[in-house]
Design a protein around this motif. Structure first.
Motif, PDB file in Angstrom:
ATOM      1  N   ASP A  28       1.143  -1.526  -0.165  1.00 34.51           N
ATOM      2  CA  ASP A  28      -0.106  -0.017   0.087  1.00 34.51           C
ATOM      3  C   ASP A  28       1.008   1.558   0.490  1.00 34.51           C
ATOM      4  O   ASP A  28       0.445   2.322  -0.262  1.00 34.51           O
ATOM      5  CB  ASP A  28      -1.256  -0.039   1.182  1.00 34.51           C
ATOM      6  CG  ASP A  28      -2.182  -0.714   1.365  1.00 34.51           C
ATOM      7  OD1 ASP A  28      -3.074  -1.416  -0.274  1.00 34.51           O
ATOM      8  OD2 ASP A  28      -2.645  -1.056   2.220  1.00 34.51           O
ATOM      9  N   LEU A  32       0.516   3.499  -2.735  1.00 32.56           N
ATOM     10  CA  LEU A  32       0.475   5.575  -2.314  1.00 32.56           C
ATOM     11  C   LEU A  32       1.501   6.205  -2.919  1.00 32.56           C
ATOM     12  O   LEU A  32       0.789   7.181  -3.315  1.00 32.56           O
ATOM     13  CB  LEU A  32       0.770   5.739  -0.940  1.00 32.56           C
ATOM     14  CG  LEU A  32      -1.098   5.180  -0.152  1.00 32.56           C
ATOM     15  CD1 LEU A  32      -0.835   5.466   1.094  1.00 32.56           C
ATOM     16  CD2 LEU A  32      -1.881   6.890  -1.083  1.00 32.56           C
ATOM     17  N   LEU A 116      -5.693   0.183   0.999  1.00 35.45           N
ATOM     18  CA  LEU A 116      -6.086   1.415   0.322  1.00 35.45           C
ATOM     19  C   LEU A 116      -7.598   0.343  -0.167  1.00 35.45           C
ATOM     20  O   LEU A 116      -8.429   0.796  -1.354  1.00 35.45           O
ATOM     21  CB  LEU A 116      -5.119   0.918  -0.230  1.00 35.45           C
ATOM     22  CG  LEU A 116      -3.492   2.326  -0.571  1.00 35.45           C
ATOM     23  CD1 LEU A 116      -2.907   1.941  -1.252  1.00 35.45           C
ATOM     24  CD2 LEU A 116      -5.034   3.711  -0.426  1.00 35.45           C
ATOM     25  N   GLU A 121     -10.641   4.769  -4.845  1.00 36.18           N
ATOM     26  CA  GLU A 121      -9.311   6.589  -5.346  1.00 36.18           C
ATOM     27  C   GLU A 121     -10.222   7.545  -5.774  1.00 36.18           C
ATOM     28  O   GLU A 121      -9.335   7.978  -5.992  1.00 36.18           O
ATOM     29  CB  GLU A 121      -8.549   5.118  -6.515  1.00 36.18           C
ATOM     30  CG  GLU A 121      -7.222   5.958  -6.897  1.00 36.18           C
ATOM     31  CD  GLU A 121      -6.566   4.698  -7.909  1.00 36.18           C
ATOM     32  OE1 GLU A 121      -6.524   5.351  -8.723  1.00 36.18           O
ATOM     33  OE2 GLU A 121      -5.853   3.283  -7.700  1.00 36.18           O
ATOM     34  N   LEU A 124      -9.401   9.595  -3.526  1.00 38.77           N
ATOM     35  CA  LEU A 124      -8.702  10.064  -2.508  1.00 38.77           C
ATOM     36  C   LEU A 124      -7.655  10.657  -3.772  1.00 38.77           C
ATOM     37  O   LEU A 124      -6.774  11.931  -2.925  1.00 38.77           O
ATOM     38  CB  LEU A 124      -7.137   8.855  -1.852  1.00 38.77           C
ATOM     39  CG  LEU A 124      -5.810   8.764  -2.308  1.00 38.77           C
ATOM     40  CD1 LEU A 124      -5.830   9.708  -0.307  1.00 38.77           C
ATOM     41  CD2 LEU A 124      -5.733   7.106  -2.026  1.00 38.77           C
TER      42      LEU A 124
END
Length: 141
Positions: A28, A32, A116, A121, A124
Protein backbone atom coordinates in the motif's frame (compact mmCIF):
# COMPACT_ATOMS: atom_id res chain seq x y z
CA UNK A 1 9.13 30.94 18.46
CA UNK A 2 8.72 27.14 18.54
CA UNK A 3 9.65 25.25 15.39
CA UNK A 4 8.07 22.03 14.17
CA UNK A 5 10.53 19.20 14.87
CA UNK A 6 9.71 17.08 11.79
CA UNK A 7 11.85 18.31 8.91
CA UNK A 8 12.88 17.06 5.45
CA UNK A 9 15.80 14.61 5.41
CA UNK A 10 18.03 13.01 2.78
CA UNK A 11 16.80 9.50 3.68
CA UNK A 12 15.67 7.27 0.83
CA UNK A 13 11.90 7.08 0.35
CA UNK A 14 12.32 3.81 -1.58
CA UNK A 15 14.33 2.18 1.23
CA UNK A 16 11.82 3.39 3.82
CA UNK A 17 8.88 1.96 1.87
CA UNK A 18 10.74 -1.30 1.19
CA UNK A 19 11.21 -1.75 4.95
CA UNK A 20 7.55 -1.16 5.88
CA UNK A 21 5.83 -4.05 7.64
CA UNK A 22 3.67 -6.00 7.33
CA UNK A 23 3.84 -6.84 3.61
CA UNK A 24 0.38 -5.33 2.97
CA UNK A 25 1.55 -2.00 4.41
CA UNK A 26 4.62 -2.13 2.15
CA UNK A 27 2.47 -2.75 -0.95
CA UNK A 28 0.00 0.00 0.00
CA UNK A 29 2.90 2.38 0.72
CA UNK A 30 4.37 1.88 -2.75
CA UNK A 31 0.89 2.25 -4.31
CA UNK A 32 0.30 5.51 -2.40
CA UNK A 33 3.70 6.81 -3.48
CA UNK A 34 2.88 6.13 -7.15
CA UNK A 35 -0.54 7.76 -6.81
CA UNK A 36 0.75 10.85 -4.98
CA UNK A 37 3.59 11.30 -7.49
CA UNK A 38 1.05 11.08 -10.32
CA UNK A 39 -1.42 13.55 -8.81
CA UNK A 40 1.14 16.08 -7.53
CA UNK A 41 3.86 15.68 -10.15
CA UNK A 42 6.35 15.96 -7.26
CA UNK A 43 9.14 13.73 -6.06
CA UNK A 44 8.68 12.60 -2.45
CA UNK A 45 10.96 13.53 0.43
CA UNK A 46 11.28 11.84 3.81
CA UNK A 47 10.12 14.13 6.61
CA UNK A 48 11.69 12.90 9.81
CA UNK A 49 12.10 9.14 10.05
CA UNK A 50 8.59 8.09 9.05
CA UNK A 51 6.62 10.52 6.84
CA UNK A 52 6.76 10.52 3.04
CA UNK A 53 5.89 14.07 1.99
CA UNK A 54 5.18 15.91 -1.27
CA UNK A 55 5.72 19.65 -1.56
CA UNK A 56 5.67 21.96 1.44
CA UNK A 57 3.98 25.00 2.86
CA UNK A 58 4.51 27.24 5.87
CA UNK A 59 2.44 25.84 8.78
CA UNK A 60 1.26 27.96 11.71
CA UNK A 61 -0.44 26.09 14.55
CA UNK A 62 -4.06 27.21 15.03
CA UNK A 63 -3.82 26.54 18.77
CA UNK A 64 -0.42 28.17 19.26
CA UNK A 65 0.61 30.63 16.51
CA UNK A 66 4.13 30.66 17.98
CA UNK A 67 4.54 27.09 16.70
CA UNK A 68 5.32 27.14 13.02
CA UNK A 69 7.53 25.64 10.35
CA UNK A 70 7.45 23.91 7.00
CA UNK A 71 5.20 20.86 6.55
CA UNK A 72 4.33 18.66 3.55
CA UNK A 73 1.29 19.72 1.53
CA UNK A 74 0.31 16.06 1.39
CA UNK A 75 1.97 12.92 2.70
CA UNK A 76 1.62 9.56 4.35
CA UNK A 77 3.23 7.05 6.64
CA UNK A 78 2.74 3.29 6.27
CA UNK A 79 2.54 2.62 10.01
CA UNK A 80 2.05 -0.90 11.33
CA UNK A 81 -1.56 -0.39 12.50
CA UNK A 82 -2.76 1.78 9.59
CA UNK A 83 -1.78 4.13 6.79
CA UNK A 84 -1.61 7.67 8.15
CA UNK A 85 -2.56 10.21 5.47
CA UNK A 86 -1.63 13.87 5.99
CA UNK A 87 -3.14 17.01 4.48
CA UNK A 88 -6.39 15.50 3.21
CA UNK A 89 -8.78 17.23 5.61
CA UNK A 90 -6.98 20.52 6.25
CA UNK A 91 -8.68 22.62 3.59
CA UNK A 92 -12.49 23.16 3.67
CA UNK A 93 -12.96 21.46 0.29
CA UNK A 94 -11.09 18.39 1.52
CA UNK A 95 -13.01 18.23 4.79
CA UNK A 96 -16.29 18.39 2.85
CA UNK A 97 -15.23 15.57 0.48
CA UNK A 98 -13.70 13.32 3.15
CA UNK A 99 -16.95 11.48 4.09
CA UNK A 100 -17.00 10.09 0.52
CA UNK A 101 -13.57 8.47 0.93
CA UNK A 102 -14.75 5.14 2.33
CA UNK A 103 -13.70 3.44 5.59
CA UNK A 104 -11.32 5.63 7.61
CA UNK A 105 -10.74 7.10 11.07
CA UNK A 106 -9.66 10.62 11.90
CA UNK A 107 -6.84 11.79 14.12
CA UNK A 108 -5.96 15.34 15.06
CA UNK A 109 -4.01 16.04 11.88
CA UNK A 110 -4.44 12.95 9.79
CA UNK A 111 -6.73 10.31 8.34
CA UNK A 112 -6.13 6.63 9.18
CA UNK A 113 -6.89 3.96 6.59
CA UNK A 114 -6.43 0.25 7.30
CA UNK A 115 -5.93 -0.65 3.64
CA UNK A 116 -6.29 1.11 0.29
CA UNK A 117 -8.99 -1.45 -0.59
CA UNK A 118 -11.24 0.30 1.97
CA UNK A 119 -11.32 3.62 0.14
CA UNK A 120 -12.39 5.12 -3.17
CA UNK A 121 -9.28 5.86 -5.26
CA UNK A 122 -10.98 8.62 -7.26
CA UNK A 123 -12.00 10.43 -4.07
CA UNK A 124 -8.46 9.99 -2.71
CA UNK A 125 -7.05 11.48 -5.93
CA UNK A 126 -9.33 14.51 -5.56
CA UNK A 127 -8.37 14.92 -1.87
CA UNK A 128 -4.68 14.83 -2.81
CA UNK A 129 -5.26 17.43 -5.56
CA UNK A 130 -7.10 19.70 -3.10
CA UNK A 131 -4.26 19.38 -0.57
CA UNK A 132 -1.70 20.05 -3.31
CA UNK A 133 -3.36 23.40 -4.10
CA UNK A 134 -2.55 24.69 -0.62
CA UNK A 135 -0.37 27.80 -0.34
CA UNK A 136 1.47 29.45 2.54
CA UNK A 137 -1.46 31.85 2.76
CA UNK A 138 -3.65 28.91 3.82
CA UNK A 139 -1.53 28.79 7.00
CA UNK A 140 -2.82 26.42 9.61
CA UNK A 141 -4.92 23.37 8.99
Amino acid sequence: MAEIKTKPTDASVEEFLDAAAPARRRADGHALDRLMREVTGAEPVMWGPSIVGYGSYRYVSPSNPRTQGDWPKVGFSPRKAALSLYGLKDRPEGAALLPSLGRYREGAGCVYVTTLDDIDEQVLRRLIAIAWERTDADGAG
